[in-house]
Design an enzyme around this catalytic site. Structure first.
Site, short mmCIF file in Angstrom:
data_model
loop_
_atom_site.label_atom_id
_atom_site.label_comp_id
_atom_site.label_asym_id
_atom_site.label_seq_id
_atom_site.Cartn_x
_atom_site.Cartn_y
_atom_site.Cartn_z
N THR A 11 -26.06 -20.03 -39.31
CA THR A 11 -26.43 -20.48 -37.96
C THR A 11 -27.94 -20.62 -37.80
OG1 THR A 11 -26.34 -18.17 -37.24
CG2 THR A 11 -24.39 -19.50 -36.88
N CYS A 12 -28.70 -19.87 -38.62
CA CYS A 12 -30.15 -19.98 -38.47
C CYS A 12 -30.65 -21.35 -38.90
CB CYS A 12 -30.85 -18.88 -39.27
SG CYS A 12 -30.44 -18.90 -41.03
#
Length: 1031
Positions: A998-999
């Site tokens: 997700t980063c």
């Protein structure tokens, strides 16, 4: 041989080429001119000395002759006038000739004899008329002599009082039957200037040329030293005399010449403080038909130069212009009740407008009492320096009380009532008479708004006059017929080159804005009152163009004008610029209010509020301070499309984050959060951070239900997941801090204190959480009620916001508003019942409300107090603490660019779903994938068939947030990316689930062979709710 003489005698050479003879000639001419001027001066001095000596000798001879005549008079007629009979007043007698020759008002004996003569005159008149007393039968042949004697005698009477006013001050207001010398002289004056007499006009004209009003002024001011309690009921001789002279002007067939305005009734008498208290009957005379119009017209011609025509101020806190304003305002109420008073009202408005410009704002005392009415301080420039100016408290109270709602109602109806402009079907541009009336009314009301408290005057203008309708139709006619310039030419307040729409907008906008706070939804949308929706669409265009011209095309207002309080010093020094500033402020507030109505139920496209000139250059200037574009964002942000403002807001957030990173380049805050206690852990750890730490990066490590740390390193994605989970838990209605409306919109629970002991600290925490989400660009799915979002903008909610909270209560209040019977029979009182979690309490809406019954007169007040209690008062504490937390990270000026509907979009993004075409157009590929790869083609076909809920789950799985970027996926950082997972296409590799980082907004997708397999694996992964363990 060598020369050995004196070198000092060497020849002088003029380098200018002039010879010594030429120099001598020039000196001779100058000397001759000087001598000639000196002789001329001596002759002038000698001539002046001769004239002075001649005048002195003449005066001395006259005084000697007067003494001789005086002695002869006393010898002939007696010192007590005991030898005077009726024939003594005739044209053939020397009685009046001698008296008028030697009379000196400062001489005590002369004064006494004049009083005796006046008493005899009154006695003789009782037996016969005054005309036969001064001339037996043949008046035409003796007209010149008689007229001369009468006017001199009348002047002698008033001069006697004037010169001895200090000694006579106790007699001036005595009763008519008292026989006091001052009363005898005044009553004689009244007899001599009776309008029925043939010499009346000639006598009054002579008195006016002798500055009789100046004498009356000084006589009246002497009365200040006399203790007169309250207004005088009986008509005094002084008041009657003044009324006779004042009312003579303008009468038919008056032939009095115009006197110098500096010595007129308006300048000398109307500038006396509190004139009507002393002379109440004089006000009635002044208000007579035609007379007040005559005086107002004279004042209108010269009022711009009031410093030149008004007498010297009595004191610093009783300036002449303020006294004049107070007196004409008190008199105007009676004059406006007369028919055919339009021209008079225009002149009055012109006079009052220019006087109001010099008046500081009036602030009445809380109890309205005269004793506690504190003077308000203002500043003025004298020789370039600021000097404090203070008005007398009683004078302010006089002006304040005179400009009451009844007066404003009369004033507005006289100037604007009865025009064809009140009819919306009126075609063609307004005529000059209508334009002049509108201009005069608007100039006066514009200044009134800046001087009187608005709550005192707005309701009467909005609901008891046709001001809104008349002004709108006037503006519409001028707009459609391009006749704005006619108002500038006919208005004495505006320069001819000023835009004609300035004055109408300065008055229309605040009054219509006030009206919209009381209008209910049915009146606005269904009944289309007070304006039709088509007219409102046209109004939006007019205001939008006016604002764009004032703020962008021709910004003339000085930047130091503040929004509040009213800068009266700037208003006086720069009246046009101040007017432009007020139009900017009030027009932007009205247009913002109309935009709110449009958001509740759309009646015009949102683009109608946007200016046509917003381009890339404008956007580039908008973030820089002290630029025109930045000023527009602060004053009228709705002129800029929402997407442009959202970009500016995003750039402000990016700049704020970059500034913080430059100060603190490393991560200072690391949270360990248990998933099953996420709210409690977030509350304790987030509240411990300083404001500087809140702006910095926060890294989160989740602890699962088994007490172990979840896999995954927080590069930003875990924090997004943390924020979304915290907001979902905290704003859940089951937690007790928030409640839902009927439309499932959230607002603070008024009874939150019964659920949580630390409820206010939690609201501060939740404000900080929401601000942190917005600061980091994270969208959270929290639908707030509009009236609560207003609190983030520090706005006040009104009746028309109540349907979103309590539709049933709104319907009941509207029923009361339209109830035609006797409301007092419903047994309602100014109290309201609160019921929270079974605990019922009663609160007073006003002090003593339990004993105050709701009636037809106060029902509107009751309705708005109930709405205020529900929308503002009940949630004031919760909203205040929430706002404090919110403003730790989000500055007020950032969100002031947006209305409540747009603010919800900034928080939660669009509710229309996910634009898959936009997402596909801004997706990167890695690991061997490309946009034409069969797995990628299959992926887009699969998610296109997903429900909206599953599409959001997928987006959250990859990016950590279930909502797409507000401005589209082009602004997702980094861009959405799909990477091939599992290097080979073996059965073992294809059995793996998709994973995500997700980063980096990265989806690791194995190369599945069929749509069914891909759909099954994707749905399992995004629905497992396994935290980051799947990674």
């Amino acid at each position: 041989m060598f020369f050995s003489g004196d070198s000092s005698t060497r020849k002088r050479v003029d380098l200018g080429g002039r010879s010594s003879k030429e120099r001598d000639r020039k000196k001779l001419v100058e000397q001759t001119r000087f001598e000639r001027n000196r002789r001329l001066l001596l002759r002038q001095q000698m001539s002046a000395a001769l004239k002075i000596q001649k005048c002195f000798r003449g005066r001395k001879l006259v005084e000697a002759e007067r003494s001789i005549v005086r002695e002869r008079f006393f010898t002939t007629y007696g010192k007590q006038c005991q030898n005077v009979d009726r024939q003594s007043f005739g044209p053939d007698s020397d009685f009046l000739r001698q008296l008028l020759f030697f009379f000196n008002p400062k001489n005590v004996a002369d004064f006494c004899v004049l009083v005796e003569i006046c008493q005899l005159l009154q006695k003789f008149i009782q037996d016969n008329d005054i005309l036969s007393l001064f001339v037996s039968t043949d008046y035409p042949s003796k007209k010149a002599l008689v007229n001369y004697r009468v006017k001199k005698f009348a002047l002698a009477c008033i001069q006697a009082i004037y010169e001895n006013r200090i000694q006579l001050k106790d007699q001036l207001m005595a009763s008519k039957n008292s026989g006091a010398p001052a009363i005898v002289l005044l009553e004689t004056l009244q007899l001599l200037i009776d309008h029925r007499l043939p010499w009346a006009c000639n006598t009054v004209s002579y008195l006016l040329q002798g500055n009789i009003f100046s004498m009356f002024r000084n006589i009246i001011l002497t009365l200040k030293e006399v203790n007169i309690q309250g207004p005088v009921d009986d008509l005094s001789s002084l008041e009657h005399s003044l009324a006779l002279i004042m009312s003579h002007v303008g009468q038919t067939p008056c032939i009095c010449p115009n006197v110098d305005r500096s010595w007129s009734f308006s300048s000398q008498i109307l500038t006396i403080p509190f004139l009507w208290r002393l002379f109440p009957h004089l006000r009635e005379t002044f208000a007579a038909p035609g007379l007040s119009q005559q005086y107002f017209h004279q004042m209108a011609l010269c009022v711009k130069n009031h410093k030149n025509v008004l007498p010297e101020d009595i004191s610093i806190n009783l300036p002449g212009f303020a006294c004049l304003l107070g007196n004409i305002l008190e008199a105007a109420a009676a004059t406006f009740s007369q028919p055919e008073s339009l021209d008079m009202a225009v002149d009055f408005a012109t006079v009052a407008t220019f006087l109001l410009e010099a008046i500081p704002p009036i602030k009445p005392s809380n109890d309205g009492g005269k004793q506690n009415f504190n003077a308000y301080e203002d500043e003025m420039l004298v020789d370039g320096e600021l000097v404090e100016k203070v008005l007398n408290g009683d004078l302010e109270l006089q002006i304040y009380n005179a400009m009451d709602p009844h007066f404003l109602l009369q004033f507005t109806n006289v100037l604007l009532g009865g025009f064809t402009l009140a009819n919306s079907s009126y075609k063609g541009g307004p005529n000059d008479k209508e334009a002049a009336s509108v201009g005069a009314a608007c100039a006066f009301l514009h200044l009134t708004f800046n001087i009187l408290p608005l709550e005192r005057i707005m309701t009467v203008l909005a609901y008891r006059t046709e001001l809104v309708l008349v002004l709108w139709n006037f503006m519409k006619c001028c707009h459609e017929n391009s006749k704005w310039s006619s108002l500038s030419k006919l208005s004495g307040y505006l320069p001819e080159d000023a835009p004609g729409w300035l004055l109408p907008l300065a008055v229309f906008c605040p009054v219509y804005k006030h009206m919209l706070t009381i209008v209910d939804n049915e009146e606005f949308y269904e009944q289309e009152k007070p304006l039709r929706l088509d007219d409102i669409r046209c109004l939006i265009v007019i205001i939008r163009q006016a604002l764009w011209q004032l703020l962008w095309l021709n910004p003339a207002a000085p930047p130091n004008f503040s929004k509040a309080p009213i800068d009266t010093f700037a208003m006086k020094k720069h009246p046009l610029e101040f007017l432009q500033h007020r139009v900017c402020v009030t027009a932007s507030e009205l247009l913002s209010q109309l935009q709110d109505w449009n958001n509740r139920r759309q009646f015009t496209p949102p683009c109608d509020f946007h200016a046509d000139g917003v381009n890339d250059f404008f956007i580039s200037q908008a973030t820089a301070e002290n630029t025109k574009a930045n000023d527009i964002l602060k004053i009228a942000p709705f002129l800029v499309p929402f997407t442009s403002r959202a970009k500016i807001f995003a750039s402000q957030l990016v700049a704020a984050r970059e500034r913080n990173v430059s100060h603190v380049p490393f991560v200072r805050s690391r949270f360990r959060v248990r998933r099953d206690h996420i709210l409690e852990d977030a509350f304790s750890q987030l509240n411990a951070l300083t404001e500087e730490d809140l702006r910095g990066r926060i890294r989160v490590t989740f602890i699962n239900e088994f007490g172990a740390e979840e896999a995954g390193i927080d590069g930003g994605g875990i924090f997004k997941d943390f924020m979304e989970n915290v907001t979902r838990a905290a704003f859940d209605v089951q937690y007790g801090l928030f409640k839902e409306t009927a439309d499932h919109l959230l607002y603070p629970n008024p009874g939150s204190g019964l659920v949580h002991e630390q409820h206010l600290q939690f609201f501060h925490f939740l404000g900080t959480v929401l601000a942190k989400a917005m600061f980091e660009g994270i969208l959270v799915d929290i639908p707030f009620a509009t009236f609560f979002l207003s609190k983030l903008k520090q706005k006040y909610n009104y009746l028309n916001d109540l349907p979103s909270l309590d539709p049933e209560l709104y319907r009941h209040l509207i029923f009361l508003k339209r109830y035609e019977g006797d409301i007092s029979g419903l047994e309602l009182y100014f109290v309201i019942d609160n019921n929270e979690y079974g605990e019922q309490t009663e609160e007073e809406l006003l002090p003593g409300g339990r004993n105050l019954r709701v009636t037809n007169e106060n029902v509107i007040t009751f309705i708005h107090l109930v709405a205020n209690h529900r929308l503002n008062f009940q949630i004031r504490q919760q909203s205040s603490y929430f706002l404090r937390g919110f403003q730790q990270l989000i500055q007020k000026e950032w969100i002031d660019m947006f209305n409540e509907h747009e603010l919800q979009l900034l928080i939660s993004g669009s509710v229309d779903g996910i634009d898959l075409d936009d997402l596909r157009a801004h997706t990167n590929y890695a690991g061997g994938y490309h946009q034409d790869h069969y797995v990628i083609e299959m992926f887009w076909e699969v998610i296109k068939c997903f429900s909206l809920e599953n599409q959001r789950k997928l987006l959250k799985f990859v990016t950590g947030c279930s909502r797409g970027p507000l401005l589209g996926f082009k602004h997702l950082e980094p861009l959405f990316c799909i990477q091939r997972a599992a290097g080979s296409a073996s059965e073992e590799a294809l059995d793996r689930l998709p994973t995500a980082a997700t980063c980096m907004n990265l989806l690791k997708l194995p190369p599945y062979r069929s749509k069914e397999q891909m759909e099954q694996k994707l749905l399992y992964a995004i629905s497992a709710a396994a935290g980051f363990d799947l990674s």
